[in-house]
Scaffold this motif. Structure first.
Motif, PDB file in Angstrom:
ATOM      1  N   GLY A  66      -9.910 -44.552  -3.255  1.00  0.00           N
ATOM      2  CA  GLY A  66     -11.448 -44.278  -2.291  1.00  0.00           C
ATOM      3  C   GLY A  66     -12.711 -44.584  -3.181  1.00  0.00           C
ATOM      4  O   GLY A  66     -13.598 -44.358  -2.779  1.00  0.00           O
ATOM      5  N   GLU A  67     -12.623 -44.938  -4.426  1.00  0.00           N
ATOM      6  CA  GLU A  67     -13.775 -45.268  -5.208  1.00  0.00           C
ATOM      7  C   GLU A  67     -14.572 -46.451  -4.627  1.00  0.00           C
ATOM      8  O   GLU A  67     -15.711 -46.251  -4.547  1.00  0.00           O
ATOM      9  CB  GLU A  67     -13.462 -45.618  -6.569  1.00  0.00           C
ATOM     10  N   PHE A  68     -13.797 -47.223  -4.066  1.00  0.00           N
ATOM     11  CA  PHE A  68     -14.548 -48.401  -3.343  1.00  0.00           C
ATOM     12  C   PHE A  68     -15.382 -48.271  -2.211  1.00  0.00           C
ATOM     13  O   PHE A  68     -16.555 -48.564  -1.851  1.00  0.00           O
ATOM     14  CB  PHE A  68     -13.553 -49.941  -3.280  1.00  0.00           C
ATOM     15  N   TRP A  69     -14.380 -47.224  -1.242  1.00  0.00           N
ATOM     16  CA  TRP A  69     -14.925 -46.954   0.015  1.00  0.00           C
ATOM     17  C   TRP A  69     -16.068 -46.156  -0.200  1.00  0.00           C
ATOM     18  O   TRP A  69     -17.184 -46.092   0.622  1.00  0.00           O
ATOM     19  CB  TRP A  69     -13.813 -46.287   0.750  1.00  0.00           C
ATOM     20  N   ARG A  70     -16.271 -45.308  -1.143  1.00  0.00           N
ATOM     21  CA  ARG A  70     -17.438 -44.239  -1.566  1.00  0.00           C
ATOM     22  C   ARG A  70     -18.522 -45.065  -1.832  1.00  0.00           C
ATOM     23  O   ARG A  70     -19.623 -44.906  -1.479  1.00  0.00           O
ATOM     24  CB  ARG A  70     -16.945 -43.178  -2.608  1.00  0.00           C
ATOM     25  N   ALA A  71     -18.230 -46.103  -2.734  1.00  0.00           N
ATOM     26  CA  ALA A  71     -19.448 -46.742  -3.204  1.00  0.00           C
ATOM     27  C   ALA A  71     -20.119 -47.607  -1.999  1.00  0.00           C
ATOM     28  O   ALA A  71     -21.326 -47.977  -1.863  1.00  0.00           O
ATOM     29  CB  ALA A  71     -19.101 -47.643  -4.505  1.00  0.00           C
ATOM     30  N   GLY A 223     -30.533 -47.935  -8.639  1.00  0.00           N
ATOM     31  CA  GLY A 223     -29.372 -47.082  -9.060  1.00  0.00           C
ATOM     32  C   GLY A 223     -29.153 -47.100 -10.546  1.00  0.00           C
ATOM     33  O   GLY A 223     -28.723 -45.818 -11.285  1.00  0.00           O
ATOM     34  N   LEU A 224     -29.074 -48.168 -11.190  1.00  0.00           N
ATOM     35  CA  LEU A 224     -28.917 -48.229 -12.601  1.00  0.00           C
ATOM     36  C   LEU A 224     -30.117 -47.489 -13.418  1.00  0.00           C
ATOM     37  O   LEU A 224     -29.842 -46.605 -14.186  1.00  0.00           O
ATOM     38  CB  LEU A 224     -28.805 -49.702 -13.199  1.00  0.00           C
ATOM     39  N   VAL A 225     -31.189 -47.556 -12.949  1.00  0.00           N
ATOM     40  CA  VAL A 225     -32.506 -46.951 -13.634  1.00  0.00           C
ATOM     41  C   VAL A 225     -32.511 -45.609 -13.358  1.00  0.00           C
ATOM     42  O   VAL A 225     -32.658 -44.667 -14.368  1.00  0.00           O
ATOM     43  CB  VAL A 225     -33.557 -47.634 -13.354  1.00  0.00           C
ATOM     44  N   LEU A 226     -32.186 -45.074 -12.022  1.00  0.00           N
ATOM     45  CA  LEU A 226     -32.711 -43.762 -11.729  1.00  0.00           C
ATOM     46  C   LEU A 226     -31.439 -42.817 -11.872  1.00  0.00           C
ATOM     47  O   LEU A 226     -31.665 -41.770 -12.238  1.00  0.00           O
ATOM     48  CB  LEU A 226     -32.970 -43.878 -10.195  1.00  0.00           C
ATOM     49  N   THR A 227     -30.291 -43.087 -11.683  1.00  0.00           N
ATOM     50  CA  THR A 227     -29.126 -42.247 -11.664  1.00  0.00           C
ATOM     51  C   THR A 227     -27.884 -42.760 -12.536  1.00  0.00           C
ATOM     52  O   THR A 227     -27.170 -42.058 -12.941  1.00  0.00           O
ATOM     53  CB  THR A 227     -28.655 -41.869 -10.299  1.00  0.00           C
ATOM     54  N   ARG A 228     -27.829 -44.280 -12.895  1.00  0.00           N
ATOM     55  CA  ARG A 228     -26.663 -44.842 -13.496  1.00  0.00           C
ATOM     56  C   ARG A 228     -25.300 -44.317 -12.786  1.00  0.00           C
ATOM     57  O   ARG A 228     -24.153 -44.114 -13.347  1.00  0.00           O
ATOM     58  CB  ARG A 228     -26.523 -44.468 -14.889  1.00  0.00           C
ATOM     59  N   GLY A 229     -25.539 -44.154 -11.511  1.00  0.00           N
ATOM     60  CA  GLY A 229     -24.311 -43.819 -10.717  1.00  0.00           C
ATOM     61  C   GLY A 229     -24.071 -42.402 -10.471  1.00  0.00           C
ATOM     62  O   GLY A 229     -23.382 -41.987  -9.721  1.00  0.00           O
ATOM     63  N   GLY A 230     -24.836 -41.479 -11.342  1.00  0.00           N
ATOM     64  CA  GLY A 230     -24.389 -40.050 -11.149  1.00  0.00           C
ATOM     65  C   GLY A 230     -25.550 -39.283 -10.245  1.00  0.00           C
ATOM     66  O   GLY A 230     -26.295 -40.077  -9.738  1.00  0.00           O
ATOM     67  N   THR A 235     -23.916 -41.319  -6.572  1.00  0.00           N
ATOM     68  CA  THR A 235     -24.772 -42.271  -6.137  1.00  0.00           C
ATOM     69  C   THR A 235     -24.336 -43.755  -6.496  1.00  0.00           C
ATOM     70  O   THR A 235     -25.281 -44.615  -6.788  1.00  0.00           O
ATOM     71  CB  THR A 235     -26.259 -42.200  -6.655  1.00  0.00           C
ATOM     72  N   GLU A 236     -23.007 -43.834  -6.804  1.00  0.00           N
ATOM     73  CA  GLU A 236     -22.471 -45.212  -7.399  1.00  0.00           C
ATOM     74  C   GLU A 236     -22.612 -46.063  -6.357  1.00  0.00           C
ATOM     75  O   GLU A 236     -22.318 -45.954  -4.918  1.00  0.00           O
ATOM     76  CB  GLU A 236     -20.842 -44.723  -7.425  1.00  0.00           C
TER      77      GLU A 236
END
Length: 595
Positions: A66-71, A223-230, A235-236
């Protein structure tokens, strides 16, 4: 009386020859990296350990947990609000400006240009990062919601929508305005009938929607600057998942699997967009400069937009003038010279002008509110290494060089496919060869291109900063449609009728690609680890991760000199060239011309 001999068209074989550089560039920088990405997705390993073939195991794991689908779902959710701006707000603003008349429309183009040349994803994200400080100013305080996994996804969606409102609306309006002039294309074209405004607007709307989704699927910088996926991977994005897998965890296989799946989606979108272009027989043409002839009456707004013939101003008429008016007007149209009807300005009544001005003021107010965190950040930015001359050289020399190459190669192919028409009426179907990579940026091919640079020993060199794409497929599409529209004229030869009028558009697109290259974060982040090679966006990001910097240099990627030069160039292009473009289709009956 005999007709003048029509200009001799170059051989269609020259069209095939001009397309060869683009075909080679596509093979080298798009097809081979795509094949390499697919091959890497079938392996495990990477930099730290030897690669081994595992078949489709990476895909099974990626799609199974499910990692891909969530992203993928979160990435699509980021596109929702920009998509509404592009297909709802932008066409309404375009119609209002078009109906307002010449000067409000041109004032709108100038205002929209500012949103384009000042847009920097990393700069905007850095400005919103200031909202995480205890004394966060104004709207930037919204970023406080990024700390909580429950509120972070919604907060990031709002920040992306606000940060991209101006540039998304501006670019979409620039696409819709020429479509609104579809009914005002002068006579003097060969081929079938010109399409009306509705088919052109519909085709452009579909293309704008597809492009917005395709670009949004490759969202990386915010995404990378603000949260880095977290936090907690809430927020991935797809691009972030690919980057984490391939470069943070040093597993090329899973990273290439994400890139391949993303590339398949982008390829389908590119093919659909190209089919829409070819099936609707879309073309772009350059209308004559609207300089009224002496004594000519300007048509009313309703006549200008509805295609109603406009009678000339009353006055003395010499014997035989009525019989001579028609052939003279026809010759003027064939020569591309504006006659009494063709040259009349697109005037607007008081109501139309008022509506256009109000719409522009509302847009400027909303854009100013959305951009205020960035404006405030720029005003409060200290001078830093991120804005130094060295980082600017690293940013703009490769960006401009890459743009000249990729757009130059695309221009040659456009002259061949659109101008010389090697397959005749259906020559634009040749764009299907390039269609799968129409919307593909550096992200989906980043793993393969990085490995190629590493094998060549170019990592951490200035040469590696040059974008790896040798042909700009979006520029190829636009220039082909323009060359096609220009080639349908019957008054001039290929050099004077196609090459010279389309050359400014090649320069405009080269500038646009250079701006995009300069603001790209992913590719220079992958290939340059030495601070001396940092581009402005990479230096900004490094500054945000440093404990020594009290405030981020928000304006490093958009220095005043660059913005001023770019704005002057864009405004000149808007007023002298882009405002004369018209997008047409052949899907409806031609408008009735003046008798």
């Amino acid at each position: 009386m005999t007709s003048p001999t029509p200009p001799q068209a170059p051989s269609p074989a020259l069209g095939w020859l001009l397309a060869v550089p683009a075909l080679l560039g596509t093979l080298i920088s798009l097809v081979l990296p795509t094949v390499q990405t697919i091959w890497l997705s079938l392996q495990r390993g990477g930099v730290l350990r030897e690669s081994t073939y595992v078949g489709f195991a990476n895909y099974g794991k990626l799609l199974g947990d499910g990692e891909f689908w969530r992203a993928a779902w979160f990435t699509l959710s980021l596109v929702a609000m920009p998509l509404l701006v592009a297909v709802v707000v932008a066409p309404l603003l375009a119609v209002a400006l078009d109906r307002a008349g010449t000067w409000p429309r041109r004032a709108g183009r100038i205002a929209l240009s500012l949103a384009i040349v000042t847009f920097s994803p990393v700069g905007v994200a850095a400005a919103w990062m200031r909202g995480l400080a205890p004394d966060a100013p104004g709207l930037a305080g919204l970023a406080e919601g990024l700390r909580d996994p429950a509120t972070a996804p919604g907060t990031l969606r709002l920040i992306v929508a606000a940060g991209t409102f101006g540039v998304v609306c501006a670019l979409a309006v620039m696409a819709f305005l020429p479509a609104l002039r579809a009914g005002s294309v002068p006579q003097g074209f060969s081929g079938a009938s010109r399409g009306g405004v509705a088919p052109a607007m519909l085709a452009v709307g579909v293309l704008v929607a597809i492009a917005t989704v395709a670009v949004g699927l490759q969202t990386f910088s915010f995404g990378l600057v603000l949260t880095r996926g977290g936090p907690e991977r809430s927020t991935e994005t797809l691009a972030g998942l690919q980057y984490d897998s391939a470069f943070r965890m040093a597993e090329f296989g899973p990273g290439a699997s994400v890139a391949t799946l993303t590339g398949v989606i982008l390829g389908v979108l590119g093919i659909v967009a190209t089919v829409v272009v070819a099936a609707s027989r879309l073309s772009v043409t350059l209308t004559p400069r609207t300089v009224p002839a002496p004594g000519a009456a300007e048509p009313t707004p309703s006549a200008a937009h509805a295609g109603v013939p406009t009678a000339p101003a009353a006055g003395p008429t010499a014997p035989g003038a009525a019989s001579a008016a028609s052939p003279v007007a026809g010759q003027a149209g064939q020569a591309g010279v504006a006659g009494p009807v063709a040259t009349a300005g697109r005037g607007a009544g008081g109501v139309g002008m008022a509506v256009g001005i109000v719409a522009l003021v509302v847009f400027l107010a909303v854009a100013l509110v959305c951009a205020w965190p960035w404006i405030d950040g720029v005003l409060a930015s200290p001078a830093s290494e991120a804005g130094s001359l060295r980082s600017q050289v690293n940013t703009w020399v490769p960006a401009i060089g890459g743009a000249v190459v990729s757009v130059g190669v695309a221009y040659l192919a456009a002259l061949g496919i659109g101008g010389l028409r090697p397959l005749g009426r259906g020559s634009e179907w040749l764009l299907l060869v390039f269609a799968p990579w129409l919307f593909v940026g550096t992200g989906p091919l980043g793993v393969a291109n990085w490995q190629t640079m590493r094998n060549m020993g170019l990592i951490d060199t200035f040469l590696a900063l040059f974008p790896p794409l040798l042909v700009s497929v979006p520029a190829l599409l636009v220039l082909t449609l323009l060359c096609k529209g220009l080639a349908e004229r019957t008054d001039k030869d290929f050099f004077g009728g196609v090459f010279l009028p389309s050359l400014p558009m090649a320069g405009i697109l080269a500038g646009a690609v250079a701006l995009m290259n300069a603001q790209d974060l992913l590719w220079p982040l992958l290939v340059a680890q030495k601070p001396a090679l940092f581009t402005a966006p990479v230096a900004q990001m490094a500054q945000l991760g440093s404990f020594s910097a009290a405030k981020p240099d928000v304006g490093a990627a958009t220095p005043l000199l660059v913005v001023a030069v770019a704005l002057i160039a864009v405004v000149a292009a808007q007023l002298l060239y882009l405002d004369r473009l018209a997008i047409t289709t052949n899907g409806s009956r031609a408008r009735t011309g003046a008798a």
